[in-house]
Design a protein around this motif. Structure first.
Motif, PDB file in Angstrom:
ATOM      1  N   TYR A 175       0.829  -1.201   0.000  1.00 25.79           N
ATOM      2  CA  TYR A 175       0.000   0.000   0.000  1.00 25.79           C
ATOM      3  C   TYR A 175       0.869   1.258   0.000  1.00 25.79           C
ATOM      4  O   TYR A 175       0.583   2.228  -0.723  1.00 25.79           O
ATOM      5  N   GLY A 176       1.925   1.257   0.790  1.00 27.33           N
ATOM      6  CA  GLY A 176       2.809   2.417   0.827  1.00 27.33           C
ATOM      7  C   GLY A 176       3.476   2.673  -0.504  1.00 27.33           C
ATOM      8  O   GLY A 176       3.598   3.831  -0.945  1.00 27.33           O
ATOM      9  N   MET A 177       3.917   1.611  -1.180  1.00 34.38           N
ATOM     10  CA  MET A 177       4.533   1.782  -2.496  1.00 34.38           C
ATOM     11  C   MET A 177       3.533   2.323  -3.506  1.00 34.38           C
ATOM     12  O   MET A 177       3.879   3.178  -4.340  1.00 34.38           O
ATOM     13  N   ASP A 178       2.285   1.839  -3.441  1.00 32.57           N
ATOM     14  CA  ASP A 178       1.260   2.333  -4.361  1.00 32.57           C
ATOM     15  C   ASP A 178       0.911   3.788  -4.073  1.00 32.57           C
ATOM     16  O   ASP A 178       0.731   4.599  -4.990  1.00 32.57           O
ATOM     17  N   TYR A 179       0.825   4.138  -2.783  1.00 38.82           N
ATOM     18  CA  TYR A 179       0.360   5.474  -2.401  1.00 38.82           C
ATOM     19  C   TYR A 179       1.436   6.542  -2.625  1.00 38.82           C
ATOM     20  O   TYR A 179       1.148   7.625  -3.145  1.00 38.82           O
ATOM     21  N   PHE A 180       2.666   6.227  -2.227  1.00 38.85           N
ATOM     22  CA  PHE A 180       3.721   7.244  -2.267  1.00 38.85           C
ATOM     23  C   PHE A 180       4.510   7.256  -3.572  1.00 38.85           C
ATOM     24  O   PHE A 180       5.058   8.293  -3.955  1.00 38.85           O
ATOM     25  N   PHE A 181       4.608   6.086  -4.251  1.00 35.82           N
ATOM     26  CA  PHE A 181       5.436   6.017  -5.463  1.00 35.82           C
ATOM     27  C   PHE A 181       4.626   5.684  -6.707  1.00 35.82           C
ATOM     28  O   PHE A 181       5.188   5.354  -7.748  1.00 35.82           O
ATOM     29  N   GLN A 182       3.294   5.766  -6.604  1.00 39.44           N
ATOM     30  CA  GLN A 182       2.390   5.554  -7.751  1.00 39.44           C
ATOM     31  C   GLN A 182       2.658   4.234  -8.477  1.00 39.44           C
ATOM     32  O   GLN A 182       2.705   4.170  -9.705  1.00 39.44           O
ATOM     33  N   MET A 183       2.858   3.169  -7.698  1.00 38.38           N
ATOM     34  CA  MET A 183       3.019   1.841  -8.286  1.00 38.38           C
ATOM     35  C   MET A 183       1.686   1.099  -8.226  1.00 38.38           C
ATOM     36  O   MET A 183       0.662   1.679  -7.837  1.00 38.38           O
ATOM     37  N   PRO A 211     -26.303  -4.043  -9.193  1.00 40.38           N
ATOM     38  CA  PRO A 211     -25.426  -4.495 -10.286  1.00 40.38           C
ATOM     39  C   PRO A 211     -24.842  -3.297 -11.022  1.00 40.38           C
ATOM     40  O   PRO A 211     -25.469  -2.246 -11.146  1.00 40.38           O
ATOM     41  N   ILE A 212     -23.601  -3.457 -11.479  1.00 42.72           N
ATOM     42  CA  ILE A 212     -22.913  -2.392 -12.214  1.00 42.72           C
ATOM     43  C   ILE A 212     -22.677  -2.883 -13.639  1.00 42.72           C
ATOM     44  O   ILE A 212     -21.907  -3.825 -13.873  1.00 42.72           O
ATOM     45  N   GLU A 213     -23.339  -2.276 -14.566  1.00 42.95           N
ATOM     46  CA  GLU A 213     -23.158  -2.662 -15.971  1.00 42.95           C
ATOM     47  C   GLU A 213     -21.959  -1.960 -16.590  1.00 42.95           C
ATOM     48  O   GLU A 213     -21.194  -2.547 -17.337  1.00 42.95           O
ATOM     49  N   ASN A 214     -21.774  -0.684 -16.278  1.00 37.16           N
ATOM     50  CA  ASN A 214     -20.595   0.033 -16.744  1.00 37.16           C
ATOM     51  C   ASN A 214     -20.413   1.290 -15.915  1.00 37.16           C
ATOM     52  O   ASN A 214     -21.340   1.741 -15.229  1.00 37.16           O
ATOM     53  N   VAL A 215     -19.198   1.831 -15.983  1.00 29.20           N
ATOM     54  CA  VAL A 215     -18.846   3.061 -15.278  1.00 29.20           C
ATOM     55  C   VAL A 215     -18.137   3.970 -16.277  1.00 29.20           C
ATOM     56  O   VAL A 215     -17.269   3.519 -17.034  1.00 29.20           O
ATOM     57  N   VAL A 216     -18.517   5.233 -16.282  1.00 35.52           N
ATOM     58  CA  VAL A 216     -17.905   6.198 -17.194  1.00 35.52           C
ATOM     59  C   VAL A 216     -16.904   7.044 -16.401  1.00 35.52           C
ATOM     60  O   VAL A 216     -17.269   7.696 -15.416  1.00 35.52           O
ATOM     61  N   VAL A 217     -15.636   6.997 -16.790  1.00 34.61           N
ATOM     62  CA  VAL A 217     -14.582   7.768 -16.148  1.00 34.61           C
ATOM     63  C   VAL A 217     -13.867   8.590 -17.209  1.00 34.61           C
ATOM     64  O   VAL A 217     -13.299   8.040 -18.163  1.00 34.61           O
ATOM     65  N   ASN A 218     -13.937   9.909 -17.066  1.00 32.00           N
ATOM     66  CA  ASN A 218     -13.318  10.828 -18.023  1.00 32.00           C
ATOM     67  C   ASN A 218     -13.778  10.549 -19.447  1.00 32.00           C
ATOM     68  O   ASN A 218     -12.997  10.579 -20.398  1.00 32.00           O
ATOM     69  N   GLY A 219     -15.046  10.227 -19.569  1.00 28.52           N
ATOM     70  CA  GLY A 219     -15.614   9.967 -20.886  1.00 28.52           C
ATOM     71  C   GLY A 219     -15.347   8.578 -21.414  1.00 28.52           C
ATOM     72  O   GLY A 219     -15.819   8.217 -22.494  1.00 28.52           O
ATOM     73  N   GLU A 220     -14.609   7.758 -20.642  1.00 25.11           N
ATOM     74  CA  GLU A 220     -14.282   6.391 -21.082  1.00 25.11           C
ATOM     75  C   GLU A 220     -15.154   5.399 -20.314  1.00 25.11           C
ATOM     76  O   GLU A 220     -15.312   5.508 -19.099  1.00 25.11           O
ATOM     77  N   ILE A 221     -15.739   4.461 -21.045  1.00 19.16           N
ATOM     78  CA  ILE A 221     -16.625   3.472 -20.430  1.00 19.16           C
ATOM     79  C   ILE A 221     -15.809   2.296 -19.921  1.00 19.16           C
ATOM     80  O   ILE A 221     -15.075   1.658 -20.677  1.00 19.16           O
ATOM     81  N   TRP A 222     -15.940   2.029 -18.608  1.00 15.23           N
ATOM     82  CA  TRP A 222     -15.284   0.881 -17.987  1.00 15.23           C
ATOM     83  C   TRP A 222     -16.283  -0.249 -17.790  1.00 15.23           C
ATOM     84  O   TRP A 222     -17.487   0.003 -17.599  1.00 15.23           O
ATOM     85  N   PRO A 223     -15.821  -1.514 -17.816  1.00 14.41           N
ATOM     86  CA  PRO A 223     -16.753  -2.650 -17.677  1.00 14.41           C
ATOM     87  C   PRO A 223     -17.261  -2.859 -16.253  1.00 14.41           C
ATOM     88  O   PRO A 223     -18.020  -3.792 -16.007  1.00 14.41           O
ATOM     89  N   GLY A 224     -16.851  -2.038 -15.308  1.00 12.56           N
ATOM     90  CA  GLY A 224     -17.295  -2.200 -13.923  1.00 12.56           C
ATOM     91  C   GLY A 224     -16.543  -1.241 -13.019  1.00 12.56           C
ATOM     92  O   GLY A 224     -15.847  -0.323 -13.486  1.00 12.56           O
ATOM     93  N   TYR A 225     -16.692  -1.475 -11.730  1.00 17.79           N
ATOM     94  CA  TYR A 225     -16.027  -0.633 -10.734  1.00 17.79           C
ATOM     95  C   TYR A 225     -14.664  -1.230 -10.401  1.00 17.79           C
ATOM     96  O   TYR A 225     -14.528  -2.440 -10.217  1.00 17.79           O
ATOM     97  N   LEU A 226     -13.631  -0.383 -10.323  1.00 13.55           N
ATOM     98  CA  LEU A 226     -12.272  -0.839 -10.020  1.00 13.55           C
ATOM     99  C   LEU A 226     -12.032  -0.704  -8.516  1.00 13.55           C
ATOM    100  O   LEU A 226     -12.113   0.403  -7.971  1.00 13.55           O
ATOM    101  N   ASP A 227     -11.733  -1.832  -7.861  1.00  9.06           N
ATOM    102  CA  ASP A 227     -11.689  -1.829  -6.383  1.00  9.06           C
ATOM    103  C   ASP A 227     -10.352  -1.342  -5.810  1.00  9.06           C
ATOM    104  O   ASP A 227     -10.169  -1.328  -4.599  1.00  9.06           O
ATOM    105  N   ILE A 228      -9.386  -0.959  -6.637  1.00 12.10           N
ATOM    106  CA  ILE A 228      -8.041  -0.471  -6.272  1.00 12.10           C
ATOM    107  C   ILE A 228      -7.376  -1.320  -5.193  1.00 12.10           C
ATOM    108  O   ILE A 228      -6.824  -0.825  -4.209  1.00 12.10           O
ATOM    109  N   GLY A 229      -7.433  -2.632  -5.331  1.00 14.78           N
ATOM    110  CA  GLY A 229      -6.588  -3.530  -4.550  1.00 14.78           C
ATOM    111  C   GLY A 229      -7.224  -4.198  -3.353  1.00 14.78           C
ATOM    112  O   GLY A 229      -6.561  -4.991  -2.679  1.00 14.78           O
TER     113      GLY A 229
END
Length: 472
Positions: A175-183, A211-229
């Motif tokens: 988590y620290g590597m992801d948060y502080f060093f954008q890994m 249910p989540i059919e799709n998510v729009v992020v910055n105009g881009e359609i994602w196939p679902g919600y990203l749980d970030i780890g």
């Protein structure tokens, strides 16, 4: 009181130690060819990958290869510097684990190619950390003044908790590597269903299924919600839990069986008590132990009772059992004793006349020797014997162990030490119940004395005589 200067090793003693180190390396290579082959092959592969990544300009991968080479040296460092025996099976698995995580997982991208790769490594990590946890309970609770006895269930629980703690700390690191060093060490997971009370239309504490059919992020359609780890973290902890439980149970059964079995010892490091360096002489008071020193709850075992001795297997492993001294009944096990050849800067050797009430060689001239009590190492036993019989405290770092004599008839070990000490005879205080006289003899006289020890084996006499001739 002026602090006594540490005696320096002679040129011959330093040369002997270098020869012993070289011989030990050659012996280990011959005795453990599989481990040696794995170590060499993996290092060669890492070096090849390092060169290739350097040519490609992948400097982060070069760093990973360098880190891998450093991590490969940890088992050897633990064995040589900390005097902890790492079983060959455990060492091979550790080397393969490091190679699989850094070289295959990160550089060759096995984490992406094989979805089970990360899961497999976290399971193995839980298994191995539980084994190391059991070893830590054993090593950190050893005391030379008293015996610490712990129940198998307690040891298993501590090993399990240690393994899970390491797993949690690793997730903190990711988590620290992801948060502080954008890994992206905590891999993301697509989620197509959310169960939450936050979106309950009535505001009640009752989850709703969305249910989540799709998510729009910055105009881009994602196939679902990203749980970030989140899912990756919980999956890693769960498989770590499985590995920890499995070996904790194995270790508990091993301890309940009083150290019998062949599987568990392949993974549990043990302290090399025969190679322990002498503790540094200091002014620590006994009632103020160091941070890692166990504290007696009821005092030393030897107080107010018969003298006890530890029982060892033939290969020097402590069985966890003790026996009253001179009571017999050792069975297939052995007890520990010490022999000390004390000599001064002029090459003279100290002999002491044994008391007439001694069972072994009463009234005869002998070297300094004694039996180790329960909880004592050979060095501490020798230090106690010298202090009791001669009334002098010698620096334990000056004790040089030369040989372990295995007396099969008496089922005992005798660790043979040479101790250089320029003693002031007027400052010595003899323990009359043990010693009635002292005399210094020349090098030739002590060689003659050793040669006449027909009550000891020929190999004993040969090893001791050779050391006296070549190193004193």
């Amino acid at each position: 009181m002026a602090k006594k200067k540490k005696q320096k090793l002679t040129k011959e003693e330093r040369a002997l130690r270098r020869r012993e180190d070289a011989q030990r390396v050659k012996k280990e290579t011959r005795e453990h060819p599989v481990l040696f082959t794995v170590y060499v092959v993996l290092r060669v592969l890492v070096l090849l990958v390092l060169i290739l990544q350097l040519m490609n300009g992948e400097y982060y991968d070069v760093f990973l290869c360098s880190l891998t080479l450093v991590l490969f040296m940890i088992p050897s460092f633990v064995e040589r510097r900390l005097h902890i025996d790492v079983p060959n099976t455990l060492e091979v698995i550790i080397l393969l684990f490091i190679f699989s995580a850094e070289i295959l997982g990160e550089i060759q991208e096995y984490y992406l190619i094989f979805p089970f790769w990360d899961t497999m490594l976290h399971t193995i990590n839980g298994f191995l950390m539980a084994a190391i946890g059991i070893a830590m309970v054993d090593i950190l609770n050893r005391s030379r003044r008293f015996r610490v006895r712990l129940s198998p269930v307690f040891v298993a629980v501590v090993a399990f908790c240690f393994s899970m703690t390491i797993g949690v700390l690793w997730e903190f690191f990711e988590y620290g590597m992801d948060y502080f060093f954008q890994m992206d060490m905590q891999k993301d997971t697509w989620v197509n269903v959310v169960n939450t009370v936050s979106l309950n239309p009535q505001g009640k504490n009752s989850p709703v299924h969305i249910p989540i059919e799709n998510v729009v992020v910055n105009g881009e359609i994602w196939p679902g919600y990203l749980d970030i780890g989140l899912h990756d973290t919980m999956k890693d902890l769960f498989v770590n839990f499985i590995g920890a439980v499995v070996f904790s149970v194995i270790g508990m059964i091993y301890i309940m069986g009083r150290g019998t079995g062949r599987f568990a010892p392949r993974f549990i490091p043990r302290l090399k008590e025969n190679e322990l360096p002498a503790p540094e002489k200091g002014n620590k008071k006994e009632e103020r132990p160091s941070l890692l020193e166990p504290i007696a709850l009821e005092g030393p075992e030897s107080q107010g009772g018969p003298e006890l001795q530890d029982l060892y297997t033939r290969d020097g492993k402590f069985t966890g059992e003790t026996i009253e001294r001179d009571s017999g009944g050792k069975g297939e096990f052995f007890t520990l004793g010490v022999h000390a050849y004390i000599y001064d800067g002029n090459g003279r050797f100290l002999l002491q006349k044994r008391s007439e009430n001694k069972k072994f060689r009463p009234g005869q001239w002998e070297i300094t020797m004694g039996h180790a009590l329960a909880g004592e190492t050979a060095i501490e036993c020798l230090n106690r014997e010298i202090k009791e019989e001669l009334g002098v405290q010698l620096p334990m770092e000056d004790y040089i162990k030369v040989y372990r004599w295995i007396e099969t008839g008496g089922h005992s070990f005798a660790d043979v030490f040479f101790v250089r000490a320029d003693l002031d005879e007027s400052a010595l205080t003899l323990q009359k119940e043990e010693v009635t006289g002292l005399q210094w003899v020349t090098k030739d006289e002590v060689l003659e004395f050793v040669g006449k020890m027909d009550y000891r084996t020929e190999s004993y006499r040969a090893v001791v005589s050779e050391y006296i001739r070549n190193c004193i």
